[in-house]
Every structure is written in C-alpha cells, then in structure tokens.
Design an enzyme around this catalytic site. Structure first.
Site, short mmCIF file in Angstrom:
data_model
loop_
_atom_site.label_atom_id
_atom_site.label_comp_id
_atom_site.label_asym_id
_atom_site.label_seq_id
_atom_site.Cartn_x
_atom_site.Cartn_y
_atom_site.Cartn_z
N LEU A 65 0.72 -1.19 -0.02
CA LEU A 65 0.05 -0.04 -0.11
C LEU A 65 0.88 1.17 -0.04
O LEU A 65 1.86 1.32 0.82
CB LEU A 65 -0.87 0.11 1.17
CG LEU A 65 -2.10 -1.00 1.28
CD1 LEU A 65 -2.79 -0.81 2.60
CD2 LEU A 65 -2.99 -0.94 0.05
N ASP A 66 0.43 2.11 -0.83
CA ASP A 66 1.36 3.45 -0.68
C ASP A 66 1.31 4.11 0.83
O ASP A 66 0.61 3.79 1.35
CB ASP A 66 0.62 4.42 -1.63
CG ASP A 66 0.66 4.21 -3.21
OD1 ASP A 66 1.39 3.07 -3.55
OD2 ASP A 66 -0.04 4.85 -3.98
N ARG A 67 2.36 4.76 1.04
CA ARG A 67 2.62 5.17 2.39
C ARG A 67 1.47 5.97 2.89
O ARG A 67 0.98 5.71 4.09
CB ARG A 67 3.85 5.82 2.25
CG ARG A 67 4.03 6.78 3.58
CD ARG A 67 5.53 7.47 3.39
NE ARG A 67 5.90 8.16 4.96
CZ ARG A 67 6.94 8.36 5.57
NH1 ARG A 67 7.95 7.88 5.02
NH2 ARG A 67 7.19 8.83 6.85
N VAL A 69 -1.64 5.56 2.39
CA VAL A 69 -3.05 4.82 2.22
C VAL A 69 -2.81 3.89 3.36
O VAL A 69 -1.72 3.36 3.80
CB VAL A 69 -3.04 3.92 0.82
CG1 VAL A 69 -4.25 3.16 0.79
CG2 VAL A 69 -2.70 4.95 -0.28
N ARG A 168 -5.08 6.12 -8.31
CA ARG A 168 -5.01 7.69 -8.13
C ARG A 168 -4.95 8.14 -9.70
O ARG A 168 -5.63 9.16 -9.95
CB ARG A 168 -3.74 7.80 -7.22
CG ARG A 168 -3.73 7.53 -5.67
CD ARG A 168 -2.42 7.44 -5.24
NE ARG A 168 -1.98 8.50 -4.87
CZ ARG A 168 -0.42 8.57 -4.44
NH1 ARG A 168 -0.04 7.70 -3.91
NH2 ARG A 168 -0.21 9.98 -4.25
#
Length: 237
Positions: A65-67, A69, A168
């Site tokens: 998961l992106d930082r 998120v 995104r």
C-alpha cells in the site's frame, strides 16, 4: 512511529502462516529512502518479541500500500505461504477492494476503467499513455459510486490489476482526483490533507487450508469519510 506504537497496529487475522493487520496511514510498507520506521520491520520486531523468537523472523511482503494509504493488509509468516499468496496475486484469485473519496462525479454510477499506464521511476509518477507505448501496462478497475456529498463522491473500487498508483492515476484521468492526493490532484487539494484511499477488503484462498480468507477494514470516522452515514460506509464491505 515509535517502537511502543506497534501496539497501535491492529491485528485482524493471525495463524502460523499469515498475519493480517490494519496498516496505519503515513508509514512506509517497507524500508525506503526516508529512513522512517517501516511496517515490515515493526511487525517483524513485534513477532520476535511476542513469541520470544531467537534470530531473524521471516515475514513476507505479498502486496503493498502506498505510504499515505491505510487499511487491510496481509503478510506471510513462512516462505511457502508467501510464494502461494504471490501466485494468488498473479493468477488474480487475490481480491482487493478499496474505498476512495474523489472530487467531482464520475460519468456513471458504476463502470470499468481501462487505461495503459507508464511509470517514470525517476520521478515516481505514473501517467496514462496510448496503447502500444513501450513499457506501458494495462490497468483495469471496476468502480461503484456509493454516495455523493457536496463536491465529493464516495467510490468503491475493485482492482483487477495491481499497477503502481493505479487508482490515483485512473481516477484523476477520469476527471475525479482523490481527495488529499498531492501527487495527482494538486490542482484541487491543499498540502497537508490526508489522501482518502483505504484498503477495505483483502480476500484470498488460505495458502495451506485453501479456505477463503477475507480481511475487512473500514475507513476512519473522520473527514472526508464521515460525510456519509455508517449504513453507506458498510456497503463498502
């Protein structure tokens, strides 16, 4: 995130093979150039301490998961579990459902977005490009709008591919950048806003028992999520 705050990472599933947690926002999944404490290291340290394990602890990263998120994540506690889960990801028997709050309104109440995405590793940004562009990969997601409020929409997203920054980029390309997304929605977001993207469901066959495992996590009850009643948010699951 300090060592003491490992206790702030909720464990939602655990057996001898798997560890399922709710990832806090703004913590990297694995060590990066920031040098900040990362989830993988914190969880390894926690397992070592909880089970009084000598030596190195194995914990396999299956998805990221992106930082910024947060939400449901699964880790493998054995290399066999890791390879079987990775195969589930490749064969698309690993389901990922997200919640997002976006600016504006999507063209339909539900639909499918298909785009070709190209990542620029130098800038760590992804863009939508024409089919046939060298290095581009197809990105596919299904979406359903669960509610609108003010200038925002609450969207449930089922990922069919796991491209970098996929949700995104695709939502921004569709004219609906995510709330708080500084990278792809800076024209409508203010610095300091928390991106409204949450991993609500991760589902997969258990790597050993083969039974279906489903991990759920609803977004926090704070803005912009709290613009919708719990009855609406529960439809994310």
């Amino acid at each position: 995130m300090s060592h003491e705050s490992v206790s702030q990472i909720p464990v939602i599933y655990e057996d001898n093979h798997l560890l399922g947690i709710v990832k806090p926002v703004n913590i990297p999944t694995q060590a990066d150039v920031s040098g900040d404490p990362d989830l993988l290291t914190l969880l390894k340290d926690d397992i070592k301490e909880r089970y009084n394990k000598p030596g190195n602890v194995y914990l396999g990263l299956v998805h990221r998961l992106d930082r910024p998120v947060g939400g449901a994540m699964i880790f493998a506690k054995t290399s066999k579990a890791a390879s079987r889960l990775s195969e589930a990801v490749r064969s698309r028997s690993f389901s990922k459902v997200y919640a997002a709050v976006v600016h504006g309104q999507l063209p339909a109440a539900r639909g499918t977005l298909k785009d070709m995405l190209l990542k620029d590793s130098k800038t760590n940004t992804v863009s939508v490009v024409g089919r046939g562009t060298p290095g581009a990969k197809e990105a596919v997601l299904d979406y359903e709008v669960l509610g609108t409020g003010g200038s925002f929409s609450l969207v449930k997203i089922v990922l069919h591919t796991g491209r970098s920054h996929q949700i995104r980029v695709q939502m921004n390309h569709a004219g609906c950048p995510l709330y708080g997304d500084q990278k792809y929605g800076s024209r409508v977001n203010k610095p300091g806003q928390q991106i409204a993207l949450w991993s609500v469901t991760v589902g997969f066959p258990h790597p050993v028992t083969k039974e279906d495992v489903v991990l759920n996590s609803l977004p926090p009850s704070e803005f912009p999520w709290n613009q919708w009643e719990d009855t609406v948010l529960s439809r994310l699951l």
